[in-house]
Design a protein around this motif. Structure first.
Motif, PDB file in Angstrom:
ATOM      1  N   GLY A 103       0.519   3.069  -2.507  1.00  9.37           N
ATOM      2  CA  GLY A 103       1.513   2.119  -2.988  1.00  9.37           C
ATOM      3  C   GLY A 103       0.979   0.710  -2.879  1.00  9.37           C
ATOM      4  O   GLY A 103       0.475   0.327  -1.815  1.00  9.37           O
ATOM      5  N   VAL A 104       1.034  -0.053  -3.963  1.00  3.88           N
ATOM      6  CA  VAL A 104       0.584  -1.444  -3.936  1.00  3.88           C
ATOM      7  C   VAL A 104       1.673  -2.325  -4.537  1.00  3.88           C
ATOM      8  O   VAL A 104       2.434  -1.905  -5.411  1.00  3.88           O
ATOM      9  N   ASP A 105       1.733  -3.557  -4.059  1.00  5.69           N
ATOM     10  CA  ASP A 105       2.696  -4.503  -4.603  1.00  5.69           C
ATOM     11  C   ASP A 105       2.121  -5.907  -4.557  1.00  5.69           C
ATOM     12  O   ASP A 105       1.357  -6.258  -3.645  1.00  5.69           O
ATOM     13  N   ALA A 106       2.486  -6.694  -5.551  1.00  8.20           N
ATOM     14  CA  ALA A 106       2.079  -8.097  -5.635  1.00  8.20           C
ATOM     15  C   ALA A 106       3.314  -8.944  -5.873  1.00  8.20           C
ATOM     16  O   ALA A 106       4.185  -8.603  -6.688  1.00  8.20           O
ATOM     17  N   GLU A 107       3.393 -10.056  -5.154  1.00 12.40           N
ATOM     18  CA  GLU A 107       4.520 -10.978  -5.269  1.00 12.40           C
ATOM     19  C   GLU A 107       3.998 -12.410  -5.238  1.00 12.40           C
ATOM     20  O   GLU A 107       2.948 -12.690  -4.644  1.00 12.40           O
ATOM     21  N   ARG A 143       8.967 -13.040   2.074  1.00 14.24           N
ATOM     22  CA  ARG A 143       8.386 -12.433   0.873  1.00 14.24           C
ATOM     23  C   ARG A 143       7.426 -11.314   1.246  1.00 14.24           C
ATOM     24  O   ARG A 143       7.347 -10.295   0.545  1.00 14.24           O
ATOM     25  N   LEU A 144       6.696 -11.488   2.333  1.00 13.40           N
ATOM     26  CA  LEU A 144       5.802 -10.431   2.792  1.00 13.40           C
ATOM     27  C   LEU A 144       6.587  -9.168   3.130  1.00 13.40           C
ATOM     28  O   LEU A 144       6.183  -8.048   2.765  1.00 13.40           O
ATOM     29  N   LEU A 205      -0.078  -9.823  -1.342  1.00 15.65           N
ATOM     30  CA  LEU A 205      -0.460  -8.473  -1.732  1.00 15.65           C
ATOM     31  C   LEU A 205      -0.262  -7.534  -0.551  1.00 15.65           C
ATOM     32  O   LEU A 205      -0.620  -7.866   0.580  1.00 15.65           O
ATOM     33  N   THR A 206       0.316  -6.381  -0.809  1.00 21.15           N
ATOM     34  CA  THR A 206       0.481  -5.353   0.223  1.00 21.15           C
ATOM     35  C   THR A 206       0.019  -4.019  -0.333  1.00 21.15           C
ATOM     36  O   THR A 206       0.095  -3.769  -1.548  1.00 21.15           O
TER      37      THR A 206
END
Length: 218
Positions: A103-107, A143-144, A205-206
């Motif tokens: 799972g990846v996410d960008a904010e 946000r993180l 990014l996580t």
């Protein structure tokens, strides 16, 4: 940047803007037939990233369609995750023989809009956000947390096909190791995830990657 958060078995391709000549399969075009130009462009770019990443795995170009709750449908034998936000698109894929889930996410690295934090966190999480913000105010810890919970959901859903509410994952963050841990509500196929995070170039990014050997026995 995302590759810094992922094991070597993962292939990741990212873009810091839309690809002008990104093309779509007819089946993909149908998914964005009524979308505005900006939405179609980001949709096409993230799929261009996906096809480039799949190509590095030796997988030929195929449509990347949407399954239940909008989750991408990957070719057999592949696990993957995609994300996009203003100025950034990313796809990460791996062989299912190597990874159980990803799972990846960008904010954008900016505070959450008013009211959102209360909706996605509990008092214990807000307490560590306040504590870490006092020591490192340059990091948008709220946000993180949001991004990490998005990565948790993206890693969770392919395993279960079930919705996971923000309140079903309690998150803690290690600012020194740049890791996070999510403890999930009991009764699921997994009890938690550990991931990594990065703040750079205006982005949060996580990422979570669970090896196939870590899959629990039944």
């Amino acid at each position: 940047m995302i590759e810094e958060l992922l094991p070597g078995t993962v292939v990741a391709v990212e873009a810091f803007g839309d690809v002008a000549d990104a093309w779509l399969f007819p089946e993909e075009e149908a998914l964005v037939s009524g979308a505005v130009a900006r939405r179609r462009s980001e949709f096409a770019t993230v799929r261009a990233c996906a096809r480039a990443a799949l190509g590095r795995l030796g997988v030929p170009p195929v449509p990347i369609l949407r399954g239940a709750r909008g989750a991408p449908v990957w070719p057999p034998g592949v696990v993957g995750s995609m994300s996009h936000c203003d100025g950034y698109r990313v796809c990460a894929v791996a062989r299912a023989a190597d990874l159980w889930t990803i799972g990846v996410d960008a904010e954008p690295h900016e505070p959450l809009p008013p009211g959102v934090l209360d909706a996605v966190s509990d008092p214990a999480e807000r307490a560590w956000i306040d504590r870490l913000a006092a020591g490192e105010p340059e990091v948008c810890w709220d946000r993180l947390l949001f991004s990490a919970k998005e990565s948790v959901y993206k890693a969770w859903f392919p395993l279960t096909g079930r919705w996971l509410d923000f309140s079903d994952a309690r998150l803690t963050v290690d600012p020194r190791r740049r890791t996070f841990t999510a403890v999930l509500a009991p009764g699921g196929v997994v009890t938690g995830f550990t991931g990594r995070w990065l703040v750079r170039e205006g982005l949060v990014l996580t990422a979570i990657a669970v090896g196939a050997s870590e899959r629990p026995s039944r």
